[in-house]
Design a protein around this motif. Sequence first.
Motif, short mmCIF file in Angstrom:
data_model
loop_
_atom_site.label_atom_id
_atom_site.label_comp_id
_atom_site.label_asym_id
_atom_site.label_seq_id
_atom_site.Cartn_x
_atom_site.Cartn_y
_atom_site.Cartn_z
N VAL A 126 0.84 -1.20 0.00
CA VAL A 126 0.00 0.00 0.00
C VAL A 126 0.87 1.25 0.00
O VAL A 126 0.65 2.20 -0.76
N ALA A 127 1.91 1.26 0.84
CA ALA A 127 2.78 2.44 0.93
C ALA A 127 3.49 2.73 -0.38
O ALA A 127 3.72 3.89 -0.73
N ALA A 128 3.79 1.68 -1.13
CA ALA A 128 4.53 1.86 -2.38
C ALA A 128 3.65 2.35 -3.52
O ALA A 128 4.15 3.00 -4.45
N LEU A 129 2.34 2.07 -3.46
CA LEU A 129 1.53 2.24 -4.66
C LEU A 129 0.32 3.14 -4.50
O LEU A 129 -0.29 3.53 -5.51
N VAL A 130 -0.06 3.48 -3.28
CA VAL A 130 -1.23 4.33 -3.06
C VAL A 130 -0.77 5.76 -2.80
O VAL A 130 0.07 6.01 -1.92
N HIS A 131 -1.32 6.70 -3.55
CA HIS A 131 -0.99 8.12 -3.43
C HIS A 131 -2.14 8.85 -2.72
O HIS A 131 -3.28 8.38 -2.72
N PRO A 132 -1.87 10.00 -2.13
CA PRO A 132 -2.95 10.77 -1.49
C PRO A 132 -4.11 11.01 -2.46
O PRO A 132 -3.90 11.40 -3.61
N GLY A 133 -5.31 10.72 -1.96
CA GLY A 133 -6.51 10.89 -2.79
C GLY A 133 -6.91 9.67 -3.58
O GLY A 133 -8.03 9.60 -4.10
N ASP A 134 -6.02 8.67 -3.71
CA ASP A 134 -6.39 7.42 -4.39
C ASP A 134 -7.45 6.69 -3.57
O ASP A 134 -7.46 6.73 -2.34
N GLY B 285 -2.74 8.55 2.89
CA GLY B 285 -3.67 9.55 2.37
C GLY B 285 -4.69 8.99 1.41
O GLY B 285 -5.36 9.74 0.70
N GLY B 286 -4.81 7.66 1.37
CA GLY B 286 -5.79 7.03 0.50
C GLY B 286 -7.19 7.10 1.09
O GLY B 286 -7.38 7.31 2.29
N MET B 287 -8.18 6.92 0.24
CA MET B 287 -9.59 6.93 0.64
C MET B 287 -10.14 5.51 0.56
O MET B 287 -10.04 4.86 -0.48
N VAL B 288 -10.70 5.03 1.66
CA VAL B 288 -11.19 3.66 1.74
C VAL B 288 -12.62 3.60 1.21
O VAL B 288 -13.47 4.42 1.58
N ARG B 289 -12.87 2.63 0.35
CA ARG B 289 -14.23 2.32 -0.12
C ARG B 289 -14.54 0.89 0.28
O ARG B 289 -13.75 -0.02 0.01
N ARG B 290 -15.68 0.68 0.91
CA ARG B 290 -15.97 -0.60 1.55
C ARG B 290 -17.06 -1.36 0.82
O ARG B 290 -18.17 -0.85 0.65
N ALA B 291 -16.77 -2.60 0.42
CA ALA B 291 -17.77 -3.53 -0.07
C ALA B 291 -18.16 -4.45 1.08
O ALA B 291 -17.29 -4.84 1.86
N ARG B 292 -19.40 -4.79 1.19
CA ARG B 292 -19.89 -5.54 2.35
C ARG B 292 -20.06 -7.03 2.01
O ARG B 292 -20.72 -7.37 1.05
N LEU B 293 -19.41 -7.88 2.80
CA LEU B 293 -19.63 -9.32 2.72
C LEU B 293 -20.69 -9.68 3.75
O LEU B 293 -20.57 -9.31 4.92
#
Length: 386
Positions: A108-116, A136-144
């Motif tokens: 995650v640290a290597a590939l996620v940029h702020p706002g992703d 600085g990434g934004m989490v989007r949650r899918a529900r199981l």
Amino acid sequence: MPRLPFEVQSRLPAVGTTIFTRMSRLAQECGAINLSQGFPDFEADPELFARVQHWMRAGANQYAPMAGMPQLREAIATKLQALYGAAYDAETEITVTAGATQALFTAVAALVHPGDEVIVFEPVYDSYIPAIELQGGMVRRARLQAPDYRPDWAEVAALISPRTRMIMINTPHNPSGAVWSAADMAQLAALVRGTDIIIVSDEVYEHIVFDGASHESVARYPELAERSLVVSSFGKTYHVTGWKVGYLCAPAALMAEFRKVHQFNVFTVNTPVQLALADFMANPAHHLELAAFYQQKRDQFRAALAATRFERLPCAGTYFQTVRYGAISDASDTAFVEWLTREVGVAAIPLSAFFTDGRDEGVIRFCFAKRPETLQAACERLERFC
């Protein structure tokens, strides 16, 4: 110690001590049988310990190469080819890590940029979201959804946007024990086709799949493998969780980015243990027999739970069994596991801990990676009170 002369501005203000630490501590305080945290109470194969000792005495006690010992990376490549038909280059596409959690965080640290935006599936293992938020990434949650915790691919499709950078998946799934199918992988491939979305696939329980099913690794599917970082764990596979050794495999371009971070947040991993693991992997039975080993434990535990009022939910993989307890109590899942630990003498984990909003579905998780006598003693207590 004196108080700080300033206020610390936390980067994770909502994060405290994990539920796993809290429940293990409570189990110890109460003398309860600990079926909460996911670790075995039995030892690994003595042959593995002997190989570690061999390499220590042979002088292999200095830094390993940053990416891992070549012998171990070659052994991993051989396994991936044999199991999934996947050809990973040991030099440029496999890195040995300080456990799976470090691999996940570094990816995650290597590939996620702020706002992703990063899509995760809830209930979600607790390390994913802090790693995303720290970048600085934004989490989007899918529900199981209980009871089978299958992904709703229409929901996932609706979550994808032009800002989606990554999807993090976990199969076999902790905490539910669900296992994704080939159809799930086909759905995932269709959703990311033609995009620049990266997949991080947490497959630490890859060898613990039951009832004759196969583990559908993303490495098995070229269309997914070409955009995926795949994480696994020697600790889970060989009953040595405290050694904290895992690995990550990915296409060379993604691996190059991963290693840029890995070299500074870990650099390298225990040398004699790596060499011992390489030796141990020479016998594929050590991982191929794991499913039958844990299926016996699952079946023992589920059979014993049949004498209680717990509702057993499906368990297709991992060493976790989820249950509903509504026939026993209407307490919250956190209050129920605390009662279970204090009064019954068996510790478990509430599934609300795996939901960011604390969603309580009246489900708890037991770990059955225990000796037969441990499981028997725990089930006798559960049968008396539940």
